[in-house]
Design a protein around this motif. Structure first.
Motif, mmCIF file in Angstrom:
data_model
loop_
_atom_site.group_PDB
_atom_site.id
_atom_site.type_symbol
_atom_site.label_atom_id
_atom_site.label_comp_id
_atom_site.label_asym_id
_atom_site.label_seq_id
_atom_site.Cartn_x
_atom_site.Cartn_y
_atom_site.Cartn_z
ATOM 1 N N ASN A 265 -48.458 1.317 -24.857
ATOM 2 C CA ASN A 265 -49.065 1.849 -26.538
ATOM 3 C C ASN A 265 -50.033 0.616 -27.455
ATOM 4 O OD1 ASN A 265 -47.401 4.206 -26.468
ATOM 5 N ND2 ASN A 265 -45.464 3.295 -26.625
ATOM 6 N N ALA A 266 -50.284 -0.461 -27.016
ATOM 7 C CA ALA A 266 -51.052 -1.183 -27.619
ATOM 8 C C ALA A 266 -52.318 -0.802 -27.715
ATOM 9 C CB ALA A 266 -50.867 -2.986 -27.440
ATOM 10 N N ASN A 267 -52.574 -0.257 -25.959
ATOM 11 C CA ASN A 267 -53.839 0.096 -25.549
ATOM 12 C C ASN A 267 -54.131 1.588 -25.087
ATOM 13 O OD1 ASN A 267 -54.896 -3.099 -25.875
ATOM 14 N ND2 ASN A 267 -53.315 -3.105 -23.992
ATOM 15 N N ASN A 268 -53.077 1.838 -26.179
ATOM 16 C CA ASN A 268 -53.928 4.137 -26.238
ATOM 17 C C ASN A 268 -53.578 4.420 -24.760
ATOM 18 O OD1 ASN A 268 -53.190 4.114 -28.491
ATOM 19 N ND2 ASN A 268 -54.577 4.002 -29.594
ATOM 20 N N THR A 269 -52.783 4.326 -23.623
ATOM 21 C CA THR A 269 -54.058 4.271 -22.687
ATOM 22 C C THR A 269 -52.679 4.272 -21.913
ATOM 23 O OG1 THR A 269 -55.462 2.207 -22.614
ATOM 24 C CG2 THR A 269 -54.707 3.437 -20.143
ATOM 25 N N LEU A 270 -52.808 5.705 -20.828
ATOM 26 C CA LEU A 270 -51.993 6.076 -19.688
ATOM 27 C C LEU A 270 -52.055 5.743 -19.072
ATOM 28 C CD1 LEU A 270 -48.904 8.112 -19.693
ATOM 29 C CD2 LEU A 270 -50.894 9.422 -19.526
ATOM 30 N N TYR A 271 -50.983 5.382 -17.321
ATOM 31 C CA TYR A 271 -51.017 5.239 -16.105
ATOM 32 C C TYR A 271 -50.660 6.434 -15.002
ATOM 33 C CZ TYR A 271 -53.051 1.065 -17.779
ATOM 34 O OH TYR A 271 -53.732 0.090 -18.987
ATOM 35 N N LEU A 272 -51.351 6.549 -14.285
ATOM 36 C CA LEU A 272 -49.974 6.952 -12.706
ATOM 37 C C LEU A 272 -50.569 6.647 -11.399
ATOM 38 C CD1 LEU A 272 -48.163 9.447 -12.909
ATOM 39 C CD2 LEU A 272 -50.478 11.332 -11.619
ATOM 40 N N GLN A 273 -49.870 5.841 -11.019
ATOM 41 C CA GLN A 273 -49.939 4.855 -9.973
ATOM 42 C C GLN A 273 -49.381 6.120 -9.165
ATOM 43 O OE1 GLN A 273 -50.906 1.798 -9.409
ATOM 44 N NE2 GLN A 273 -50.827 2.756 -7.086
ATOM 45 N N THR B 150 -45.764 6.744 -10.281
ATOM 46 C CA THR B 150 -45.124 6.463 -11.597
ATOM 47 C C THR B 150 -46.216 6.165 -12.761
ATOM 48 O OG1 THR B 150 -44.105 4.480 -9.734
ATOM 49 C CG2 THR B 150 -44.303 3.717 -12.252
ATOM 50 N N ILE B 151 -46.027 7.059 -13.447
ATOM 51 C CA ILE B 151 -46.138 6.973 -14.775
ATOM 52 C C ILE B 151 -45.723 5.971 -16.052
ATOM 53 C CG2 ILE B 151 -44.017 8.333 -15.774
ATOM 54 C CD1 ILE B 151 -46.676 10.178 -17.024
ATOM 55 N N SER B 152 -46.617 5.565 -16.278
ATOM 56 C CA SER B 152 -46.201 4.384 -17.757
ATOM 57 C C SER B 152 -47.127 4.178 -18.657
ATOM 58 C CB SER B 152 -46.699 2.574 -16.681
ATOM 59 O OG SER B 152 -47.922 2.845 -16.322
ATOM 60 N N ARG B 153 -46.789 4.054 -19.650
ATOM 61 C CA ARG B 153 -48.032 3.916 -21.022
ATOM 62 C C ARG B 153 -47.941 2.227 -21.332
ATOM 63 N NH1 ARG B 153 -45.434 8.269 -24.825
ATOM 64 N NH2 ARG B 153 -47.338 7.982 -25.958
ATOM 65 N N ALA C 6 -45.659 14.789 -13.970
ATOM 66 C CA ALA C 6 -44.737 13.540 -15.121
ATOM 67 C C ALA C 6 -45.778 13.368 -15.772
ATOM 68 C CB ALA C 6 -44.790 12.116 -14.124
ATOM 69 N N ARG C 7 -44.117 13.030 -16.429
ATOM 70 C CA ARG C 7 -43.569 12.782 -18.292
ATOM 71 C C ARG C 7 -43.274 11.758 -18.744
ATOM 72 N NH1 ARG C 7 -40.748 16.860 -19.269
ATOM 73 N NH2 ARG C 7 -42.986 18.059 -18.838
ATOM 74 N N ILE C 8 -43.889 11.019 -20.038
ATOM 75 C CA ILE C 8 -43.270 10.013 -20.697
ATOM 76 C C ILE C 8 -42.858 9.792 -21.752
ATOM 77 C CG2 ILE C 8 -45.665 8.733 -20.486
ATOM 78 C CD1 ILE C 8 -44.021 6.216 -19.499
ATOM 79 N N SER C 9 -41.920 9.235 -22.660
ATOM 80 C CA SER C 9 -41.214 9.379 -23.754
ATOM 81 C C SER C 9 -42.323 8.324 -24.502
ATOM 82 C CB SER C 9 -39.619 9.081 -23.950
ATOM 83 O OG SER C 9 -39.753 8.172 -23.457
ATOM 84 N N GLY D 13 -39.587 4.568 -22.395
ATOM 85 C CA GLY D 13 -38.084 4.945 -21.990
ATOM 86 C C GLY D 13 -37.549 5.706 -21.377
ATOM 87 N N SER D 14 -38.074 6.634 -21.525
ATOM 88 C CA SER D 14 -37.769 7.939 -20.794
ATOM 89 C C SER D 14 -38.847 8.901 -20.150
ATOM 90 C CB SER D 14 -37.512 8.967 -21.145
ATOM 91 O OG SER D 14 -36.437 10.033 -20.603
ATOM 92 N N THR D 15 -38.203 9.314 -18.233
ATOM 93 C CA THR D 15 -39.442 9.670 -17.178
ATOM 94 C C THR D 15 -38.819 10.812 -16.710
ATOM 95 O OG1 THR D 15 -39.121 7.824 -16.151
ATOM 96 C CG2 THR D 15 -41.295 7.189 -17.658
ATOM 97 N N TYR D 16 -40.173 11.647 -16.150
ATOM 98 C CA TYR D 16 -39.684 12.706 -15.645
ATOM 99 C C TYR D 16 -40.748 13.164 -14.639
ATOM 100 C CZ TYR D 16 -40.396 17.344 -14.137
ATOM 101 O OH TYR D 16 -40.730 18.807 -13.142
ATOM 102 N N TYR D 17 -40.154 13.373 -13.837
ATOM 103 C CA TYR D 17 -41.135 13.847 -12.219
ATOM 104 C C TYR D 17 -40.861 15.191 -11.613
ATOM 105 C CZ TYR D 17 -42.918 8.832 -12.959
ATOM 106 O OH TYR D 17 -42.269 7.169 -13.169
#
Length: 117
Positions: free
Chosen positions: A74-82, A69-72, A49-52, A56-60
């Motif tokens: 940015n306010a807390n500098n954290t990336l997630y993968l559910q 599901t990938i999400s980020r 998975a990749r996120i812009s 706003g843009s994702t790839y799986y």
């Protein structure tokens, strides 16, 4: 430069869920396109998975589409993968990756995900 630290891996039964996190420190992570890779024993590392930068843009990868599901944040500098509906073939070490327009890629140390059947 940015430092990446993954967490959230573990052992789960097939059909279960896990959420991976990747905490970034150093340079603001919003500078980077962020990805999750995984590497199973004897196999090449693959991007799942990749996120812009804006989120706003994702790839799986086809193998995880509809389940991960990938999400980020940015306010807390954290990336997630559910990760939902996990399968034994999802067993691997999962790595967080950050890539800027120029310069080297950055990698975390990895977190093990094991899915039992």
């Amino acid at each position: 430069q940015v430092q990446l630290v993954e967490s959230g891996g573990g052992l789960v039964q097939a059909g279960g869920s896990l959420r991976l996190s990747c905490a970034a420190s150093g340079r603001t992570s919003s500078t980077y396109v962020m990805s999750w890779f995984r590497q199973a024993p004897g196999k090449e590392r693959e991007c799942v998975a990749r996120i812009s930068r804006s989120g706003g843009s994702t790839y799986y990868a086809d193998s995880v589409k509809g389940r991960f599901t990938i999400s980020r944040d940015n306010a807390n500098n954290t990336l997630y993968l559910q990760m939902n509906n996990l399968k034994p073939e999802d067993t691997a070490v999962y790595y967080c990756n950050g890539r800027a327009a120029v310069g080297p890629d950055y990698w975390g140390q990895g977190t093990q995900v094991t899915v039992s059947s």
